[in-house]
Design a protein around this motif. Structure first.
Motif, PDB file in Angstrom:
ATOM      1  N   ARG A   1       0.833  -1.203   0.000  1.00  0.00           N
ATOM      2  CA  ARG A   1       0.000   0.000   0.000  1.00  0.00           C
ATOM      3  C   ARG A   1       0.867   1.252   0.000  1.00  0.00           C
ATOM      4  O   ARG A   1       0.566   2.230  -0.696  1.00  0.00           O
ATOM      5  CB  ARG A   1      -0.921  -0.022   1.218  1.00  0.00           C
ATOM      6  CG  ARG A   1      -1.928   1.131   1.236  1.00  0.00           C
ATOM      7  CD  ARG A   1      -2.979   0.944   2.312  1.00  0.00           C
ATOM      8  NE  ARG A   1      -2.416   0.964   3.652  1.00  0.00           N
ATOM      9  CZ  ARG A   1      -2.310  -0.103   4.447  1.00  0.00           C
ATOM     10  NH1 ARG A   1      -2.751  -1.288   4.018  1.00  0.00           N
ATOM     11  NH2 ARG A   1      -1.799  -0.011   5.645  1.00  0.00           N
ATOM     12  N   MET A   2       1.946   1.216   0.762  1.00  0.00           N
ATOM     13  CA  MET A   2       2.872   2.342   0.804  1.00  0.00           C
ATOM     14  C   MET A   2       3.523   2.557  -0.564  1.00  0.00           C
ATOM     15  O   MET A   2       3.625   3.679  -1.055  1.00  0.00           O
ATOM     16  CB  MET A   2       3.947   2.096   1.856  1.00  0.00           C
ATOM     17  CG  MET A   2       5.044   3.160   1.903  1.00  0.00           C
ATOM     18  SD  MET A   2       4.515   4.718   2.598  1.00  0.00           S
ATOM     19  CE  MET A   2       4.526   4.308   4.350  1.00  0.00           C
ATOM     20  N   GLU A   3       3.963   1.486  -1.200  1.00  0.00           N
ATOM     21  CA  GLU A   3       4.619   1.587  -2.504  1.00  0.00           C
ATOM     22  C   GLU A   3       3.698   2.218  -3.539  1.00  0.00           C
ATOM     23  O   GLU A   3       4.150   2.977  -4.407  1.00  0.00           O
ATOM     24  CB  GLU A   3       5.078   0.205  -2.963  1.00  0.00           C
ATOM     25  CG  GLU A   3       6.242  -0.353  -2.153  1.00  0.00           C
ATOM     26  CD  GLU A   3       6.568  -1.789  -2.527  1.00  0.00           C
ATOM     27  OE1 GLU A   3       5.717  -2.448  -3.196  1.00  0.00           O
ATOM     28  OE2 GLU A   3       7.640  -2.265  -2.145  1.00  0.00           O
ATOM     29  N   ARG A   4       2.411   1.922  -3.455  1.00  0.00           N
ATOM     30  CA  ARG A   4       1.466   2.464  -4.432  1.00  0.00           C
ATOM     31  C   ARG A   4       1.290   3.973  -4.291  1.00  0.00           C
ATOM     32  O   ARG A   4       0.808   4.633  -5.224  1.00  0.00           O
ATOM     33  CB  ARG A   4       0.107   1.757  -4.296  1.00  0.00           C
ATOM     34  CG  ARG A   4       0.113   0.314  -4.785  1.00  0.00           C
ATOM     35  CD  ARG A   4      -1.307  -0.203  -4.957  1.00  0.00           C
ATOM     36  NE  ARG A   4      -2.060  -0.254  -3.713  1.00  0.00           N
ATOM     37  CZ  ARG A   4      -2.081  -1.305  -2.877  1.00  0.00           C
ATOM     38  NH1 ARG A   4      -1.389  -2.401  -3.173  1.00  0.00           N
ATOM     39  NH2 ARG A   4      -2.801  -1.266  -1.775  1.00  0.00           N
ATOM     40  N   GLN A   5       1.674   4.531  -3.161  1.00  0.00           N
ATOM     41  CA  GLN A   5       1.554   5.968  -2.947  1.00  0.00           C
ATOM     42  C   GLN A   5       2.666   6.760  -3.638  1.00  0.00           C
ATOM     43  O   GLN A   5       2.585   7.985  -3.733  1.00  0.00           O
ATOM     44  CB  GLN A   5       1.554   6.277  -1.453  1.00  0.00           C
ATOM     45  CG  GLN A   5       0.368   5.697  -0.703  1.00  0.00           C
ATOM     46  CD  GLN A   5       0.428   6.002   0.781  1.00  0.00           C
ATOM     47  OE1 GLN A   5       0.607   7.146   1.186  1.00  0.00           O
ATOM     48  NE2 GLN A   5       0.283   4.977   1.594  1.00  0.00           N
ATOM     49  N   TYR A   6       3.690   6.055  -4.114  1.00  0.00           N
ATOM     50  CA  TYR A   6       4.816   6.701  -4.782  1.00  0.00           C
ATOM     51  C   TYR A   6       4.658   6.584  -6.296  1.00  0.00           C
ATOM     52  O   TYR A   6       4.447   5.481  -6.808  1.00  0.00           O
ATOM     53  CB  TYR A   6       6.138   6.054  -4.352  1.00  0.00           C
ATOM     54  CG  TYR A   6       6.547   6.420  -2.940  1.00  0.00           C
ATOM     55  CD1 TYR A   6       7.488   7.424  -2.708  1.00  0.00           C
ATOM     56  CD2 TYR A   6       5.982   5.783  -1.849  1.00  0.00           C
ATOM     57  CE1 TYR A   6       7.854   7.772  -1.421  1.00  0.00           C
ATOM     58  CE2 TYR A   6       6.340   6.132  -0.550  1.00  0.00           C
ATOM     59  CZ  TYR A   6       7.270   7.125  -0.347  1.00  0.00           C
ATOM     60  OH  TYR A   6       7.624   7.478   0.930  1.00  0.00           O
ATOM     61  N   PRO A   7       4.787   7.682  -7.049  1.00  0.00           N
ATOM     62  CA  PRO A   7       4.695   7.589  -8.501  1.00  0.00           C
ATOM     63  C   PRO A   7       5.659   6.572  -9.103  1.00  0.00           C
ATOM     64  O   PRO A   7       5.330   5.946 -10.120  1.00  0.00           O
ATOM     65  CB  PRO A   7       5.024   9.011  -8.958  1.00  0.00           C
ATOM     66  CG  PRO A   7       4.525   9.870  -7.849  1.00  0.00           C
ATOM     67  CD  PRO A   7       4.840   9.098  -6.599  1.00  0.00           C
TER      68      PRO A   7
END
Length: 261
Positions: free
Chosen positions: A216-222
């Protein structure tokens, strides 16, 4: 250590002191600066892992020494800086040592946690800058790089003390730059997003599903991934080098695009 693309020679003949260099971003920074020719003073409270970093640098052909240092001890910081300067000359100080804390809202955070995080993250940087300036301003040159955080620029829920301290580091860096600039001394900060370090991994430990929390955290980064310590180290090396000779008082964001998403 080097991947063949690292620029070499920017720090030939120079000495750099890195705090919190036994692991994570500090370790990657020590290795990067050594790759580029610096004699690196690895400092940490963790002697075993600090010595291991020195061994790795020396095995790769670099120069490094270890000095045990608790950054919250102003007298100890002064003593290390003075000793390094007398023996090697000192050109760069990277104030990287820092700690996080378990997830907690502001009202849930206890006084002991508040004092401990403030002591390391703020007092440690204050001590490092004071000690460095006593050497650099007399000489008329020198570079300071403080490790702040993206959390010092935006709010991070349940990380109140951490964000408080990193915001302080960022703004304090601007003050140091304004005061020391006329003496030829530069001071900058690097503001990383979420980086894959031991401290970073602890962020997910409280989650019911750590792997899902990471995704979920990774998806927040472009860029759809977390940062690597060596990527932050590259930014620190830039700010410490002559390539940034007209850059001071700056907070360089290294966050995979998180802040613009």
């Amino acid at each position: 250590m080097t991947d063949g693309t690292t620029p070499t020679g920017r720090f030939d003949g120079r000495t750099a002191l890195v705090t919190g260099a036994a692991s994570g971003i500090g370790r990657a920074t020590a290795e990067r600066l050594a790759d580029e020719g610096a004699t690196v003073v690895v400092t940490d409270v963790d002697e075993q892992n600090g010595e291991a970093v020195v061994d790795e640098i020396e095995t790769a052909g670099g120069d490094a020494v270890f000095r045990e240092l608790d950054v919250t001890d102003a007298d100890a910081f002064d003593a290390v800086v003075q000793a390094v300067d007398e023996r090697h000359g000192l050109d760069v100080v990277v104030n990287n040592a820092g700690i996080a804390h378990p997830h907690a809202t502001v009202e849930e955070t206890d006084a002991e946690t508040f004092e401990r995080v403030l002591d390391v993250n703020v007092r440690g940087v204050w001590n490092g800058c004071q000690s460095a300036l006593r050497v650099f301003k007399d000489r008329g040159e020198g570079a300071i790089v403080n490790v702040a955080s993206l959390g010092g620029m935006i709010g991070l829920p349940r990380q109140g003390v951490y964000t408080l301290t990193k915001g302080a580091v960022l703004n304090f860096t601007r003050t140091v730059a304004a005061e020391a600039g006329p003496a030829g001394v530069r001071a900058n900060a690097v503001c990383p997003g979420f980086v894959e370090t031991e401290m970073g991994e602890s962020f997910f430990e409280d989650a019911d599903d750590p792997e899902e929390a990471r995704e979920r955290m990774e998806r927040q980064y472009p860029l759809r991934r977390l940062g690597r310590p060596e990527e932050v180290a590259a930014a620190i090396a830039y700010l410490a080098s002559d390539d940034a000779s007209w850059v001071t008082g700056h907070g360089l964001v290294v966050d995979g695009g998180y802040s613009v998403a």
